[in-house]
Design a protein around this motif. Structure first.
Motif, PDB file in Angstrom:
ATOM      1  N   GLY A  82      10.276   2.777  -6.137  1.00 57.62           N
ATOM      2  CA  GLY A  82      11.141   2.231  -5.107  1.00 57.62           C
ATOM      3  C   GLY A  82      11.445   0.765  -5.307  1.00 57.62           C
ATOM      4  N   TYR A  83      10.577   0.071  -6.029  1.00 57.51           N
ATOM      5  CA  TYR A  83      10.717  -1.370  -6.205  1.00 57.51           C
ATOM      6  C   TYR A  83      10.418  -1.707  -7.661  1.00 57.51           C
ATOM      7  N   VAL A  84      11.172  -2.654  -8.205  1.00 56.14           N
ATOM      8  CA  VAL A  84      11.064  -2.983  -9.624  1.00 56.14           C
ATOM      9  C   VAL A  84      10.986  -4.484  -9.809  1.00 56.14           C
ATOM     10  N   THR A  85      10.098  -4.913 -10.699  1.00 55.45           N
ATOM     11  CA  THR A  85      10.040  -6.295 -11.159  1.00 55.45           C
ATOM     12  C   THR A  85      10.374  -6.302 -12.641  1.00 55.45           C
TER      13      THR A  85
ATOM     14  N   GLY B  34       1.657   8.991  -5.663  1.00 53.18           N
ATOM     15  CA  GLY B  34       2.197   8.043  -4.695  1.00 53.18           C
ATOM     16  C   GLY B  34       2.243   8.614  -3.296  1.00 53.18           C
ATOM     17  N   ARG B  35       2.483   9.901  -3.195  1.00 50.58           N
ATOM     18  CA  ARG B  35       2.559  10.525  -1.868  1.00 50.58           C
ATOM     19  C   ARG B  35       1.197  10.682  -1.204  1.00 50.58           C
TER      20      ARG B  35
ATOM     21  N   LYS C 194       0.830  -1.198   0.000  1.00 48.66           N
ATOM     22  CA  LYS C 194       0.000   0.000   0.000  1.00 48.66           C
ATOM     23  C   LYS C 194       0.870   1.256   0.000  1.00 48.66           C
ATOM     24  N   GLY C 195       0.542   2.188  -0.891  1.00 40.42           N
ATOM     25  CA  GLY C 195       1.234   3.458  -0.948  1.00 40.42           C
ATOM     26  C   GLY C 195       2.540   3.445  -1.717  1.00 40.42           C
ATOM     27  N   GLU C 196       2.893   2.312  -2.322  1.00 40.63           N
ATOM     28  CA  GLU C 196       4.130   2.227  -3.085  1.00 40.63           C
ATOM     29  C   GLU C 196       3.902   2.510  -4.565  1.00 40.63           C
ATOM     30  N   ILE C 197       4.960   2.937  -5.238  1.00 38.20           N
ATOM     31  CA  ILE C 197       4.985   2.981  -6.697  1.00 38.20           C
ATOM     32  C   ILE C 197       5.946   1.885  -7.141  1.00 38.20           C
TER      33      ILE C 197
END
Length: 226
Positions: free
Chosen positions: A202-205, A181-182, A28-31
């Motif tokens: 912040g995170y990548v797949t 995102g904020r 939740k709240g992540e990009i």
């Protein structure tokens, strides 16, 4: 397989020859970015979460809901910005965005108010009353983002949101997504451009040829870590 439990979203598509093995976690709240070249299966992955693609094996869940059997409930949770042109050129932006809000269950009066709010957010100003046919590519992309926000969903699926935009337009779009995102919304963004992903995610797949190749924080991946 795919599922969404509590505030974690995991998605995947089990159809052969397109996506054979993929799982993505989004807090939740992540990009979070799905990164990969054109044809890797990013759009198919997103469409499976929307119930637009029917897996031939495995399963898809969004917050415990099956997008195929609980289509309306899932779409209420999700704002979708497709890669392709989805706009009605004869309408102006206010009419289009309010119409999309009403389709998602917002009352007519509230949908119009919400349309003005999100069009202000994407910086369309007085151009909101012009026919969409007269818009530049960058303006059309911003309208697509606005319509995804029309019913104030907690989850956003953005498929190549900077597609076709010039450098200034891309920077503006990335800034808008970062601002979203904020607000606490969860954003799943597909892209084939690493530089854009590095700016806001912040995170990548990473998906390649329908398979999950790597995942992790942007810092770890850019250092070559698993």
């Amino acid at each position: 397989m795919a599922y969404f439990i509590g505030e974690k979203m995991t998605g995947g598509y089990g159809g052969p020859d397109i996506i054979t093995s993929c799982t993505v976690d989004v807090n939740k709240g992540e990009i979070v970015a799905i990164l990969g070249p054109n044809g890797a299966g990013k759009s198919t992955f997103i469409k499976s979460l929307l119930g637009l693609v029917d897996p031939k094996s495995g399963f898809v869940k969004v917050r415990g809901l099956d997008p195929r059997s609980d289509f309306v409930k899932v779409r209420d949770l999700i704002g979708y910005m497709p890669e392709h042109d989805c706009l009605i050129n004869d309408l102006n932006a206010v009419r289009l965005v309010s119409y999309m809000g009403q389709i998602s269950g917002v009352t007519s009066a509230s949908a119009i108010q919400r349309a003005h709010e999100v069009l202000d957010f994407v910086n369309l100003g007085e151009e909101r009353y012009r026919k969409i046919a007269s818009y530049s590519t960058g303006m059309k992309q911003r309208v697509k983002l606005a319509q995804a926000l029309a019913h104030d969903p907690p989850l956003l699926l953005l498929d190549e949101p900077t597609n076709g935009m010039d450098p200034d337009g891309r920077e503006e779009m990335l800034s808008l997504i970062s601002d979203i995102g904020r607000t606490g919304k969860t954003v799943l963004l597909s892209s084939h451009v690493l530089d854009e992903v590095q700016q806001i995610c912040g995170y990548v797949t990473i998906i390649y040829q329908g398979r999950l190749r790597s995942e992790g924080s942007i810092e770890d991946l850019t250092r070559g870590k698993e």
